[in-house]
Design a protein around this motif. Structure first.
Motif: not given
Ligand code: GTR
Length: 428
Positions: A72-73, A77-78, A212, A215-216, A303
């Protein structure tokens, strides 16, 4: 035909002619197995602290969340938040294919800012109910939603000896008892670096704009979120067996299917078709498409943090075998095509094999194979794999292999329909 199959069969991955290709401003893309740098893969069964994971429980409770967080990070992305309220409107429910199947058009609205906002629509084909809920395949762009009789697969250019039992693939899928739903990526976010925030992404999350952030979620994360929303629908449709849904995708949508299935454990089977870099292929091999090239051409897919690893693959805290491992203990299938070297077929195979240790923790067999895979031969138990002849595509050959895999894993038969729906389907 036999000669063609034989000719294809004597080409093993290692025997392909080597070449390095210079792309306009990309530097050199490596297609030479001898130039794959030495690399060390992170061990899915070793925590970042160095502690070894030796039980399925420790995997589920500690290592799986740790790896998910790293993907995710650092990569996708989250996840976007799960909507508080969703409304499904079945706009069309019509008999098709000579009355043997039903087509539904479903519009989905999501609660946002104090009202329902139209979010996306998808088309679902399902067999006419035989009193049981239908297991389903779901993915992005699986068939032409406007065609009267859509054809999900592409015929293979070479004949590999597997004839379609039905008139075409959609009929075959339905005759074998499966439903299939196709979504449109652009409903969620257009696949365009200049305006990828248009679509439902900004309608629901108005603070999103531009590339992004660190972390988006990028486009892949947003599309994966969309696949989970379709699964929300299946949970509300009593004619579909939401506990037997396979998420499937080809190429960029194969990356998306893997990420959706890694995160959302409601997907019972996860299928990656020729997903390549950022999908099933190991980043550290630097063969075919690379992290730097994918981030430059598609800055909106991953991300912001993923760009830190351009030409620095060794610094990635994860590699893609660990994405496949996140599907465990659920069955996962990775498929490659011999001529699809951009997607690094060997890197996809090694990643599938690299996930095996995690399946073993659950007492499950993964993909037992030593040496090069035979061509056009589906392999593996809970980690399925095949390398077929031909190019980058989701073909009818691939689909037939996925149907067999799903048959094997969904063998217990689906749950009966609730009585009211049996009556309703009889009345139709
Ligand atoms: C290519 C991209 C690949 C793959 C492919 C596709 O341009 O480099 O990663 O996703 O597109 O989706 O067809």
């Amino acid at each position: 035909r036999a000669a063609a199959i034989l000719a294809a069969a004597i080409l093993s991955l290692g025997m392909l002619p080597s070449r390095a290709v210079a792309l306009a401003d990309d530097g050199v893309i490596n297609y030479d197995e001898a130039k794959v740098p030495p690399y060390e893969l992170p061990d899915p069964l070793v925590m970042q602290s160095g502690k070894r994971v030796v039980t399925a429980k420790a995997w589920q409770n500690a290592r799986r969340p740790e790896l998910l967080n790293l993907f995710e990070t650092q990569v996708y992305g989250r996840p976007l938040p799960v909507p508080r309220k969703v409304r499904f409107n079945v706009r069309e429910e019509q008999g098709v294919l000579g009355g043997r199947a039903i087509r539904k058009r479903v519009k989905v609205e999501i609660w946002s800012g104090g009202q329902f906002v139209p979010a996306f629509a998808f088309v679902l084909y399902q067999p006419r109910s035989q009193g049981r809920r239908a297991p389903a395949f779901v993915g992005m762009h699986l068939f032409d939603k406007e065609a009267d009789e859509p054809q999900p697969g592409k015929p293979l250019e070479q004949d590999v000896g597997r004839e379609l039992p039905g008139k075409n693939l959609m009929r075959t899928i339905l005759a074998r008892g499966y439903a299939v739903a196709s979504l449109d990526a652009k409903d969620f976010c257009p696949d365009d670096k200049a305006n990828f925030c248009d679509g439902v992404l900004t309608a629901l999350f108005p603070d999103r704009s531009g590339d992004p952030a660190a972390e988006e979620a990028g486009a892949i994360g947003t599309w994966a979120w969309g696949l989970s929303r379709a699964l929300d629908y299946f949970e509300c449709d009593p004619t579909i067996d939401a506990r037997r849904v396979a998420v499937i995708g080809h190429s960029r949508m194969g990356k998306t299917a893997l990420w959706a299935g890694a995160q959302d454990q409601r997907f019972a089977i996860v299928i990656s078709n020729n997903s390549g870099c950022g999908g099933a292929a190991l980043s550290r091999r630097i063969f075919g498409e690379t992290v730097a090239r994918i981030n430059r051409v598609f800055p909106h897919w991953f991300c912001g943090n993923f760009k830190k690893y351009n030409d620095r693959e060794a610094e990635l805290p994860v590699d893609q075998h660990e994405l496949i491992a996140l599907v465990a203990p659920r069955p996962v299938y990775v498929a490659s095509a011999l001529e699809d070297r951009w997607a690094d077929p060997r890197g996809e195979l090694l990643a599938a094999q690299g996930a095996q240790g995690v399946y073993r923790l659950f007492g499950l067999r993964g993909l037992e194979l030593t040496g090069d895979p035979p061509l056009n031969q589906p392999l593996g138990a809970n980690i399925g794999y095949h390398l077929r002849v031909g190019k980058h595509a989701l073909t009818d050959y691939d689909w037939l292999a996925y149907l067999d895999f799903a048959d094997r894993h969904f063998h217990r038969g689906s749950r009966p329909l609730p009585a009211s729906d049996v009556a309703r389907s009889r009345a139709r």
